[in-house]
Design a protein around this motif. Sequence first.
Motif, mmCIF file in Angstrom:
data_model
loop_
_atom_site.group_PDB
_atom_site.id
_atom_site.type_symbol
_atom_site.label_atom_id
_atom_site.label_comp_id
_atom_site.label_asym_id
_atom_site.label_seq_id
_atom_site.Cartn_x
_atom_site.Cartn_y
_atom_site.Cartn_z
ATOM 1 N N CYS A 86 0.825 -1.212 0.000
ATOM 2 C CA CYS A 86 0.000 0.000 0.000
ATOM 3 C C CYS A 86 0.858 1.260 0.000
ATOM 4 O O CYS A 86 0.558 2.225 -0.713
ATOM 5 C CB CYS A 86 -0.936 0.005 1.211
ATOM 6 N N PHE A 87 1.935 1.255 0.776
ATOM 7 C CA PHE A 87 2.764 2.455 0.856
ATOM 8 C C PHE A 87 3.467 2.724 -0.471
ATOM 9 O O PHE A 87 3.517 3.870 -0.944
ATOM 10 C CB PHE A 87 3.795 2.325 1.974
ATOM 11 N N ALA A 88 4.003 1.662 -1.092
ATOM 12 C CA ALA A 88 4.670 1.846 -2.383
ATOM 13 C C ALA A 88 3.668 2.311 -3.434
ATOM 14 O O ALA A 88 3.971 3.187 -4.251
ATOM 15 C CB ALA A 88 5.337 0.545 -2.818
ATOM 16 N N SER A 89 2.458 1.755 -3.411
ATOM 17 C CA SER A 89 1.431 2.150 -4.380
ATOM 18 C C SER A 89 0.987 3.588 -4.149
ATOM 19 O O SER A 89 0.791 4.343 -5.106
ATOM 20 C CB SER A 89 0.226 1.205 -4.269
ATOM 21 N N ALA A 90 0.826 3.971 -2.877
ATOM 22 C CA ALA A 90 0.413 5.337 -2.558
ATOM 23 C C ALA A 90 1.438 6.349 -3.053
ATOM 24 O O ALA A 90 1.081 7.431 -3.523
ATOM 25 C CB ALA A 90 0.202 5.494 -1.060
ATOM 26 N N THR A 149 -4.719 12.670 -6.266
ATOM 27 C CA THR A 149 -5.836 11.788 -6.568
ATOM 28 C C THR A 149 -6.429 11.243 -5.283
ATOM 29 O O THR A 149 -5.719 10.927 -4.325
ATOM 30 C CB THR A 149 -5.377 10.621 -7.452
ATOM 31 N N ALA A 150 -7.748 11.089 -5.286
ATOM 32 C CA ALA A 150 -8.433 10.549 -4.111
ATOM 33 C C ALA A 150 -7.998 9.116 -3.860
ATOM 34 O O ALA A 150 -7.857 8.689 -2.705
ATOM 35 C CB ALA A 150 -9.942 10.622 -4.313
ATOM 36 N N LEU A 151 -7.766 8.359 -4.925
ATOM 37 C CA LEU A 151 -7.373 6.955 -4.768
ATOM 38 C C LEU A 151 -6.050 6.845 -4.013
ATOM 39 O O LEU A 151 -5.913 6.025 -3.094
ATOM 40 C CB LEU A 151 -7.248 6.285 -6.135
ATOM 41 N N GLY A 152 -5.065 7.657 -4.387
ATOM 42 C CA GLY A 152 -3.766 7.608 -3.708
ATOM 43 C C GLY A 152 -3.882 7.941 -2.237
ATOM 44 O O GLY A 152 -3.261 7.294 -1.388
ATOM 45 N N ASN A 153 -4.690 8.945 -1.909
ATOM 46 C CA ASN A 153 -4.876 9.317 -0.505
ATOM 47 C C ASN A 153 -5.565 8.199 0.274
ATOM 48 O O ASN A 153 -5.221 7.925 1.424
ATOM 49 C CB ASN A 153 -5.689 10.610 -0.410
ATOM 50 N N CYS A 154 -6.542 7.557 -0.358
ATOM 51 C CA CYS A 154 -7.245 6.453 0.317
ATOM 52 C C CYS A 154 -6.305 5.274 0.562
ATOM 53 O O CYS A 154 -6.350 4.645 1.626
ATOM 54 C CB CYS A 154 -8.439 6.004 -0.520
ATOM 55 N N VAL A 155 -5.452 4.975 -0.409
ATOM 56 C CA VAL A 155 -4.490 3.883 -0.252
ATOM 57 C C VAL A 155 -3.502 4.203 0.874
ATOM 58 O O VAL A 155 -3.108 3.332 1.656
ATOM 59 C CB VAL A 155 -3.741 3.608 -1.572
ATOM 60 N N ALA A 156 -3.105 5.473 0.984
ATOM 61 C CA ALA A 156 -2.182 5.883 2.046
ATOM 62 C C ALA A 156 -2.832 5.729 3.423
ATOM 63 O O ALA A 156 -2.194 5.280 4.377
ATOM 64 C CB ALA A 156 -1.739 7.332 1.827
ATOM 65 N N ILE A 157 -4.111 6.096 3.529
ATOM 66 C CA ILE A 157 -4.820 5.930 4.797
ATOM 67 C C ILE A 157 -4.965 4.441 5.124
ATOM 68 O O ILE A 157 -4.793 4.016 6.275
ATOM 69 C CB ILE A 157 -6.200 6.604 4.745
#
Length: 298
Positions: A86-90, A149-157
């Motif tokens: 998740c962190f690498a993807s974010a 992007t909202a997706l990146g922020n959601c993945v980071a959370i």
Amino acid sequence: MHSPVFKVCMKKESKAILEMLLCAGLWSIAGIFMKLLPWSGFAVAGLRSLVAGLTFAVYMAIRRIPLRLDRRTVLAGILAGSVYICFASANKLTTAANAIVLQFTDPAFLVLYTAILYKKRPRGRDLAVVLAVMGGITLFFFDRLGPSTALGNCVAILSGMLMAGMYLAVQQLEAESRFSAILIGQLFAFLVGLPSVIVTRPLLNLTTVSAVLVLGVFQLGLAYILYVRASEFCPPLACALLGAVEPLLNPLWVLLFDGERPGPFALLGGAVVIGAVTLWCVFGKEEKHAATSPGTPG
């Protein structure tokens, strides 16, 4: 006077705090080196974890730490591997600053999980320092949190939620089993990222190979060795709070290598986080000191 056992425990706790701070320092180099990798998040996570897993395996072989497989160890490993992915993807879906600050919502989730799973009411001191750390980190990146992007922020959370779960799961294991859990996590992240590596065929040159080696050996491998060692004497919340050094150091590397200077909000946020964690550690030691000190004669 303090008993020899008390002095030994305090010495080990101080060493564990130092190890966790060093761990957070190594974690902090993720953003600057991931920028050098023009790969997908899954490819970064997979190849980084391959190198980290080999690093971990070598350490365990040298220290003769046996590999242990059971339900709890595998669960902790899957949680750890999910954090890496998740962190690498974010980092690829949003800015490095967003990924780091949103991942470090983990102390708040940790307090929430503890209250729900163990029916344990959080202490006022713990709640206060969690709020202070979250507020400080928010200030630290206030002048840098731009559109993303909202997706990146959601993945980071999600990464922060999983990291809090990892802290709790690892804490339930015996000391040697914790190394196995992290090794399983490295293998899990590698296997999940492998299809992306095969399909995208990431560019390999001196820069990318050097970057993934640094990330795998130091940022993930050595860092998690330090974390596992520290976790024996640092409870989960202490690890989470001390890990907040990562988002403080990350802009320092950006300043040194990219020339980007932190603004006044960043400086204020850094002071808040460092002050809150320092006071939390000091008062925690004083509390233990009072609990183990002999009573004075009446």
